[in-house]
Each structure stands twice: as C-alpha cells, then as structure tokens.
Design a protein around this motif. Structure first.
Motif, PDB file in Angstrom:
ATOM      1  N   ASP A   6      -3.445 -13.100  -0.761  1.00 36.21           N
ATOM      2  CA  ASP A   6      -4.282 -14.297  -0.721  1.00 36.21           C
ATOM      3  C   ASP A   6      -3.488 -15.514  -0.250  1.00 36.21           C
ATOM      4  O   ASP A   6      -3.984 -16.331   0.521  1.00 36.21           O
ATOM      5  CB  ASP A   6      -4.893 -14.586  -2.093  1.00 36.21           C
ATOM      6  CG  ASP A   6      -5.983 -13.609  -2.476  1.00 36.21           C
ATOM      7  OD1 ASP A   6      -6.475 -12.876  -1.588  1.00 36.21           O
ATOM      8  OD2 ASP A   6      -6.338 -13.571  -3.668  1.00 36.21           O
ATOM      9  N   GLU A  55      -1.676   4.718  -0.623  1.00 39.88           N
ATOM     10  CA  GLU A  55      -2.303   4.929  -1.932  1.00 39.88           C
ATOM     11  C   GLU A  55      -1.555   4.267  -3.088  1.00 39.88           C
ATOM     12  O   GLU A  55      -1.867   4.512  -4.244  1.00 39.88           O
ATOM     13  CB  GLU A  55      -2.408   6.434  -2.208  1.00 39.88           C
ATOM     14  CG  GLU A  55      -3.238   7.189  -1.191  1.00 39.88           C
ATOM     15  CD  GLU A  55      -4.705   6.782  -1.196  1.00 39.88           C
ATOM     16  OE1 GLU A  55      -5.229   6.443  -2.275  1.00 39.88           O
ATOM     17  OE2 GLU A  55      -5.313   6.785  -0.109  1.00 39.88           O
ATOM     18  N   PRO A  64      -0.560   1.882  -5.968  1.00 34.15           N
ATOM     19  CA  PRO A  64      -1.387   0.996  -6.787  1.00 34.15           C
ATOM     20  C   PRO A  64      -0.971  -0.473  -6.710  1.00 34.15           C
ATOM     21  O   PRO A  64      -1.728  -1.335  -7.136  1.00 34.15           O
ATOM     22  CB  PRO A  64      -1.195   1.542  -8.209  1.00 34.15           C
ATOM     23  CG  PRO A  64       0.100   2.261  -8.170  1.00 34.15           C
ATOM     24  CD  PRO A  64       0.242   2.795  -6.772  1.00 34.15           C
ATOM     25  N   ASP A  65       0.213  -0.757  -6.162  1.00 30.61           N
ATOM     26  CA  ASP A  65       0.671  -2.146  -6.076  1.00 30.61           C
ATOM     27  C   ASP A  65      -0.295  -3.018  -5.279  1.00 30.61           C
ATOM     28  O   ASP A  65      -0.425  -4.212  -5.532  1.00 30.61           O
ATOM     29  CB  ASP A  65       2.054  -2.235  -5.439  1.00 30.61           C
ATOM     30  CG  ASP A  65       3.141  -1.661  -6.332  1.00 30.61           C
ATOM     31  OD1 ASP A  65       2.890  -1.493  -7.543  1.00 30.61           O
ATOM     32  OD2 ASP A  65       4.230  -1.378  -5.818  1.00 30.61           O
ATOM     33  N   PHE A  66      -0.964  -2.426  -4.304  1.00 26.07           N
ATOM     34  CA  PHE A  66      -1.890  -3.172  -3.459  1.00 26.07           C
ATOM     35  C   PHE A  66      -2.988  -3.828  -4.295  1.00 26.07           C
ATOM     36  O   PHE A  66      -3.401  -4.953  -4.007  1.00 26.07           O
ATOM     37  CB  PHE A  66      -2.511  -2.245  -2.410  1.00 26.07           C
ATOM     38  CG  PHE A  66      -3.347  -2.961  -1.391  1.00 26.07           C
ATOM     39  CD1 PHE A  66      -2.766  -3.512  -0.271  1.00 26.07           C
ATOM     40  CD2 PHE A  66      -4.711  -3.078  -1.558  1.00 26.07           C
ATOM     41  CE1 PHE A  66      -3.526  -4.181   0.681  1.00 26.07           C
ATOM     42  CE2 PHE A  66      -5.484  -3.738  -0.618  1.00 26.07           C
ATOM     43  CZ  PHE A  66      -4.888  -4.295   0.500  1.00 26.07           C
ATOM     44  N   ASP A  67      -3.449  -3.150  -5.323  1.00 33.74           N
ATOM     45  CA  ASP A  67      -4.562  -3.649  -6.129  1.00 33.74           C
ATOM     46  C   ASP A  67      -4.129  -4.448  -7.358  1.00 33.74           C
ATOM     47  O   ASP A  67      -4.988  -4.978  -8.071  1.00 33.74           O
ATOM     48  CB  ASP A  67      -5.454  -2.486  -6.567  1.00 33.74           C
ATOM     49  CG  ASP A  67      -6.169  -1.856  -5.384  1.00 33.74           C
ATOM     50  OD1 ASP A  67      -6.614  -2.601  -4.490  1.00 33.74           O
ATOM     51  OD2 ASP A  67      -6.274  -0.615  -5.345  1.00 33.74           O
ATOM     52  N   LEU A  68      -2.839  -4.522  -7.602  1.00 25.27           N
ATOM     53  CA  LEU A  68      -2.371  -5.311  -8.743  1.00 25.27           C
ATOM     54  C   LEU A  68      -2.635  -6.798  -8.487  1.00 25.27           C
ATOM     55  O   LEU A  68      -2.649  -7.244  -7.334  1.00 25.27           O
ATOM     56  CB  LEU A  68      -0.882  -5.100  -8.967  1.00 25.27           C
ATOM     57  CG  LEU A  68      -0.449  -3.736  -9.486  1.00 25.27           C
ATOM     58  CD1 LEU A  68       1.071  -3.658  -9.568  1.00 25.27           C
ATOM     59  CD2 LEU A  68      -1.065  -3.466 -10.846  1.00 25.27           C
ATOM     60  N   PRO A  69      -2.816  -7.586  -9.535  1.00 27.25           N
ATOM     61  CA  PRO A  69      -3.038  -9.020  -9.351  1.00 27.25           C
ATOM     62  C   PRO A  69      -1.923  -9.702  -8.554  1.00 27.25           C
ATOM     63  O   PRO A  69      -2.190 -10.577  -7.738  1.00 27.25           O
ATOM     64  CB  PRO A  69      -3.096  -9.567 -10.783  1.00 27.25           C
ATOM     65  CG  PRO A  69      -3.513  -8.406 -11.618  1.00 27.25           C
ATOM     66  CD  PRO A  69      -2.924  -7.187 -10.940  1.00 27.25           C
ATOM     67  N   SER A  95       0.816  -1.220   0.000  1.00 25.11           N
ATOM     68  CA  SER A  95       0.000   0.000   0.000  1.00 25.11           C
ATOM     69  C   SER A  95       0.844   1.262   0.000  1.00 25.11           C
ATOM     70  O   SER A  95       0.335   2.348  -0.262  1.00 25.11           O
ATOM     71  CB  SER A  95      -0.964   0.004   1.185  1.00 25.11           C
ATOM     72  OG  SER A  95      -0.262   0.060   2.401  1.00 25.11           O
ATOM     73  N   GLN A 128      -2.408  -8.857  -4.822  1.00 20.03           N
ATOM     74  CA  GLN A 128      -3.524  -9.612  -4.253  1.00 20.03           C
ATOM     75  C   GLN A 128      -3.194 -11.093  -4.146  1.00 20.03           C
ATOM     76  O   GLN A 128      -3.590 -11.767  -3.198  1.00 20.03           O
ATOM     77  CB  GLN A 128      -4.787  -9.395  -5.092  1.00 20.03           C
ATOM     78  CG  GLN A 128      -5.339  -7.989  -4.968  1.00 20.03           C
ATOM     79  CD  GLN A 128      -5.643  -7.614  -3.524  1.00 20.03           C
ATOM     80  OE1 GLN A 128      -6.403  -8.300  -2.860  1.00 20.03           O
ATOM     81  NE2 GLN A 128      -5.036  -6.547  -3.049  1.00 20.03           N
TER      82      GLN A 128
END
Length: 67
Positions: A45, A31, A33-38, A26, A41
């Motif tokens: 996971d 903020e 964008p790495d947090f939301d990259l596949p 994060s 995640q």
C-alpha cells in the motif's frame, strides 16, 4: 536531464520497487503467506501511493536519530 524527466524516472523506480516487494512477499511459488500479512499489505500500500511517511519504517531513521 530535466527535472520532469528525473521525476518520471523516480516514479518508474518506485513502481519497480512495488513489483519487487510483491514478488518477494509472494515467494518463489507465489504461495507464501507473507503476501497476505498486514505488514506485507502495508508495504505494498505504501509503495502504491505517492505519499511519503517519515514513520513508515519500524525503526528510527538515522537522520532523525540525533533529534
């Protein structure tokens, strides 16, 4: 230390790893964008579940390289 105590310690350590990975993904301001990259995640996971995957890392593990 009993085997159950050791397992509890290792589970707590994995939970800490999950939190560290999330924080790093994060970014300092929360903020990034790495947090939301596949890939981000996928890492979260993986550490959120107990299953172990020999092929999780994107490279050959040194112990498996000679096989």
């Amino acid at each position: 230390m009993t085997p159950n105590e050791r397992i509890e310690q290792l589970e707590a350590k994995v939970q800490q790893a999950y939190q560290v990975i999330g924080r790093l993904l994060s970014g300092p301001d929360g903020e990034c964008p790495d947090f939301d990259l596949p890939e981000g995640q996928r890492a979260l996971d993986y550490f959120a579940h107990e299953d172990y995957d020999d092929d999780f890392l994107p490279f050959v593990h040194p112990r498996r390289a000679g096989k």
